[in-house]
Write a protein that holds these residues in place. Structure first.
Motif, PDB file in Angstrom:
ATOM      1  N   UNK A  30       0.834  -1.194   0.000  1.00 21.96           N
ATOM      2  CA  UNK A  30       0.000   0.000   0.000  1.00 21.96           C
ATOM      3  C   UNK A  30       0.874   1.249   0.000  1.00 21.96           C
ATOM      4  N   UNK A  31       1.903   1.264   0.835  1.00 20.88           N
ATOM      5  CA  UNK A  31       2.833   2.389   0.846  1.00 20.88           C
ATOM      6  C   UNK A  31       3.481   2.586  -0.516  1.00 20.88           C
ATOM      7  N   UNK A  32       3.921   1.492  -1.147  1.00 17.17           N
ATOM      8  CA  UNK A  32       4.666   1.589  -2.402  1.00 17.17           C
ATOM      9  C   UNK A  32       3.885   2.305  -3.498  1.00 17.17           C
ATOM     10  N   UNK A  33       2.570   2.203  -3.470  1.00 20.66           N
ATOM     11  CA  UNK A  33       1.759   2.909  -4.465  1.00 20.66           C
ATOM     12  C   UNK A  33       1.349   4.297  -3.984  1.00 20.66           C
ATOM     13  N   UNK A  34       0.929   4.411  -2.731  1.00 20.53           N
ATOM     14  CA  UNK A  34       0.479   5.719  -2.245  1.00 20.53           C
ATOM     15  C   UNK A  34       1.605   6.746  -2.256  1.00 20.53           C
TER      16      UNK A  34
ATOM     17  N   UNK B 252      11.034   2.136   4.579  1.00 21.66           N
ATOM     18  CA  UNK B 252      10.687   1.225   5.663  1.00 21.66           C
ATOM     19  C   UNK B 252      11.761   1.384   6.729  1.00 21.66           C
ATOM     20  N   UNK B 253      11.426   2.072   7.806  1.00 22.27           N
ATOM     21  CA  UNK B 253      12.361   2.308   8.892  1.00 22.27           C
ATOM     22  C   UNK B 253      12.114   1.290   9.998  1.00 22.27           C
ATOM     23  N   UNK B 254      13.133   0.523  10.318  1.00 20.90           N
ATOM     24  CA  UNK B 254      13.042  -0.470  11.382  1.00 20.90           C
ATOM     25  C   UNK B 254      13.618   0.134  12.658  1.00 20.90           C
TER      26      UNK B 254
ATOM     27  N   UNK C 173      17.132   0.174   7.838  1.00 19.80           N
ATOM     28  CA  UNK C 173      16.172   0.337   6.749  1.00 19.80           C
ATOM     29  C   UNK C 173      16.058  -0.970   5.978  1.00 19.80           C
ATOM     30  N   UNK C 174      14.837  -1.379   5.703  1.00 15.92           N
ATOM     31  CA  UNK C 174      14.594  -2.532   4.842  1.00 15.92           C
ATOM     32  C   UNK C 174      14.336  -2.031   3.431  1.00 15.92           C
ATOM     33  N   UNK C 175      15.034  -2.639   2.467  1.00 12.04           N
ATOM     34  CA  UNK C 175      14.886  -2.272   1.063  1.00 12.04           C
ATOM     35  C   UNK C 175      14.653  -3.541   0.255  1.00 12.04           C
ATOM     36  N   UNK C 176      13.654  -3.526  -0.608  1.00  6.69           N
ATOM     37  CA  UNK C 176      13.379  -4.671  -1.481  1.00  6.69           C
ATOM     38  C   UNK C 176      14.194  -4.518  -2.753  1.00  6.69           C
ATOM     39  N   UNK C 177      15.058  -5.492  -3.025  1.00  7.47           N
ATOM     40  CA  UNK C 177      15.888  -5.476  -4.214  1.00  7.47           C
ATOM     41  C   UNK C 177      15.490  -6.602  -5.164  1.00  7.47           C
ATOM     42  N   UNK C 178      15.837  -6.444  -6.424  1.00  9.00           N
ATOM     43  CA  UNK C 178      15.640  -7.486  -7.428  1.00  9.00           C
ATOM     44  C   UNK C 178      16.971  -7.782  -8.108  1.00  9.00           C
ATOM     45  N   UNK C 179      17.296  -9.062  -8.259  1.00  7.38           N
ATOM     46  CA  UNK C 179      18.548  -9.411  -8.921  1.00  7.38           C
ATOM     47  C   UNK C 179      18.497  -9.010 -10.395  1.00  7.38           C
ATOM     48  N   UNK C 180      19.692  -8.914 -10.993  1.00 10.11           N
ATOM     49  CA  UNK C 180      19.763  -8.562 -12.419  1.00 10.11           C
ATOM     50  C   UNK C 180      19.072  -9.609 -13.279  1.00 10.11           C
TER      51      UNK C 180
ATOM     52  N   UNK D 123      22.181  -6.323  -8.502  1.00 11.22           N
ATOM     53  CA  UNK D 123      20.787  -6.164  -8.094  1.00 11.22           C
ATOM     54  C   UNK D 123      20.477  -4.685  -7.857  1.00 11.22           C
ATOM     55  N   UNK D 124      19.201  -4.334  -7.957  1.00  8.87           N
ATOM     56  CA  UNK D 124      18.815  -2.930  -7.820  1.00  8.87           C
ATOM     57  C   UNK D 124      17.466  -2.805  -7.122  1.00  8.87           C
ATOM     58  N   UNK D 125      17.223  -1.630  -6.593  1.00  5.33           N
ATOM     59  CA  UNK D 125      15.936  -1.333  -5.981  1.00  5.33           C
ATOM     60  C   UNK D 125      15.049  -0.697  -7.044  1.00  5.33           C
ATOM     61  N   UNK D 126      13.909  -1.300  -7.314  1.00  2.00           N
ATOM     62  CA  UNK D 126      12.969  -0.761  -8.285  1.00  2.00           C
ATOM     63  C   UNK D 126      11.947   0.105  -7.566  1.00  2.00           C
TER      64      UNK D 126
END
Length: 300
Positions: A167-171, A228-230, A238-245, A272-275
Motif C-alpha cells: 500500500x505504501x509503495x503505491x500511495x 521502511x524504517x526499522x 532500513x529494509x529495502x526490497x531489491x531485485x537481482x539482475x 541487483x537494484x531497488x525498483x
C-alpha cells in the motif's frame, strides 16, 4: 540541525490507547501536535488524551473501529471540525490472532487482515483528499518483521503487515506531487502484544519510546518517502526490497528445466537494484530481451 517540531499540525494516531500508539501520541503532542487519540477502548483513549492535556497539549479521544469506513470518516471529521486540517496519520492499530496455519480459523485470518491492512487503507482514504487539497501530508504505515521475513504462527498477521508495505509503495507515488509522503515503520518494542514472549532482559531494552523516536522522524516535514524504517531497542535500520539482475533465455530455452538450471545465475546478487515502481521490472526485462535479440527499442 533544527529540532523536529509539529506546531500547528494535526495528527491522528490509531490504536493509541496503550503501547506504541500511546507513546506515538505523547511524542507528537510533546512536540506541538494536536492529536486525535484513537482506540476502540474508549477509556484508554480518554486516559491518553488526559495525559496530553495535563502536559499542556491538545487532544481528542476517539473510539472508532478503523475497519469500519463510517466510523473512520467520522473520526477524521472530528479533527476537521476541531482544528480544520489533518497533517499526519499514523496507522498503528492492530490485533493478533496467532496460530499455526493448519489450526487457524479463516475468520481470524480475515479479521487480522481487515484491521491491519483494510484499516490502514480506510484511514488513508479518509484523509487523502484533505492532505491533497492542503498540499501537505505525512502518512505512516506500521509493518513488522513478521510481514517482511515471516514468523511461525503468524500467517494472518504477516500477510497483513506485508500488505501495508505494498500500500505504501503505491500511495507514495500517487501522493508525492501533492506534498504527501508515505512511509512505513517496522517496530520492535515491549508492549502488551509481546508480553510473555521474550526474556525480561530483552524486554527491558525494547522501550516503546525508542521506536517512537523513529516514528517522529517519518512524520517530519523533511521526512523521506517510501522508506521502511526499522526501530527497536535503540537500533535503527532500513529494509529495502531489491531485485537481482537476472538472466535472459532465448525462446527455445524458455522452459522450466532451463530456468531451474539457471537458478544460481538468476539468484546472483551482483547487479541487483531497488525498483521504484512496477514498470521498472517490465522495462528491465524487455531491455534484456531486446539487447540479446539485437532489437532497437524506441527511446524514452
Amino acid at each position: 540541525m533544527s529540532d523536529i517540531r509539529f506546531d500547528n499540525q494535526v495528527a491522528i494516531i490509531t490504536g493509541a490507547g496503550q503501547g506504541l500508539g500511546r507513546t506515538h501520541a505523547l511524542g507528537l503532542a510533546s512536540r506541538g501536535a494536536k492529536v486525535i487519540v484513537n482506540d476502540m477502548n474508549a477509556d484508554n483513549a480518554q486516559a491518553v488524551s488526559k495525559e496530553i492535556e495535563d502536559a499542556g497539549g491538545l487532544a481528542i479521544a476517539n473510539s472508532a473501529n478503523v475497519a469500519e469506513i463510517d466510523q473512520v470518516q467520522a473520526m477524521v471529521q472530528s479533527a476537521m471540525d476541531a482544528w480544520g486540517r489533518v497533517d499526519i496519520l499514523v496507522n498503528n492499530a492492530g490485533i493478533l490472532r496467532d496460530k499455526s496455519f493448519a489450526k487457524m480459523d479463516m475468520a481470524d485470518f480475515e479479521l487480522v487482515v481487515k484491521v491491519h491492512l483494510l484499516g490502514s487503507a480506510l484511514c488513508a482514504k479518509a484523509v487523502w483528499d484533505i492532505m491533497r487539497d492542503q498540499g501537505y501530508g505525512r502518512i505512516v504505515m506500521t509493518t513488522s518483521s513478521s510481514g517482511m521475513y515471516g514468523n511461525f504462527g503468524q500467517a494472518n498477521y504477516g500477510a497483513a503487515k506485508c500488505g501495508v508495505t505494498g500500500l505504501m509503495n503505491t500511495l507514495c507515488l500517487e501522493g508525492e506531487r501533492s506534498g504527501i509522503k508515505v512511509n512505513t515503520l517496522s517496530p520492535t518494542a515491549f508492549t502488551q502484544m509481546t508480553d510473555g514472549l521474550l526474556p525480561q532482559e530483552m524486554l527491558d531494552l525494547m522501550t516503546p519510546e525508542s521506536v517512537t523516536a523513529g516514528l517522529l522522524t517519518l512524520c517530519d516535514k523533511d521526512a523521506p518517502n517510501r522508506t521502511i524504517l526499522c526501530a527497536g531497542a535503540g537500533a535503527y535500520a532500513r529494509t529495502v526490497i531489491h531485485e537481482t539482475d537476472g538472466v535472459y533465455l532465448k525462446p527455445e530455452d524458455q522452459t522450466p528445466e532451463a530456468i531451474r538450471a539457471q537458478m544460481d545465475s538468476i539468484s546472483d546478487l551482483n547487479g541487483m537494484e531497488m525498483l521504484t515502481n512496477g514498470w521498472g521490472q517490465t522495462g528491465k526485462f524487455v531491455k534484456k530481451a531486446a539487447d540479446n535479440l539485437g532489437i532497437d527499442l524506441p527511446k524514452g
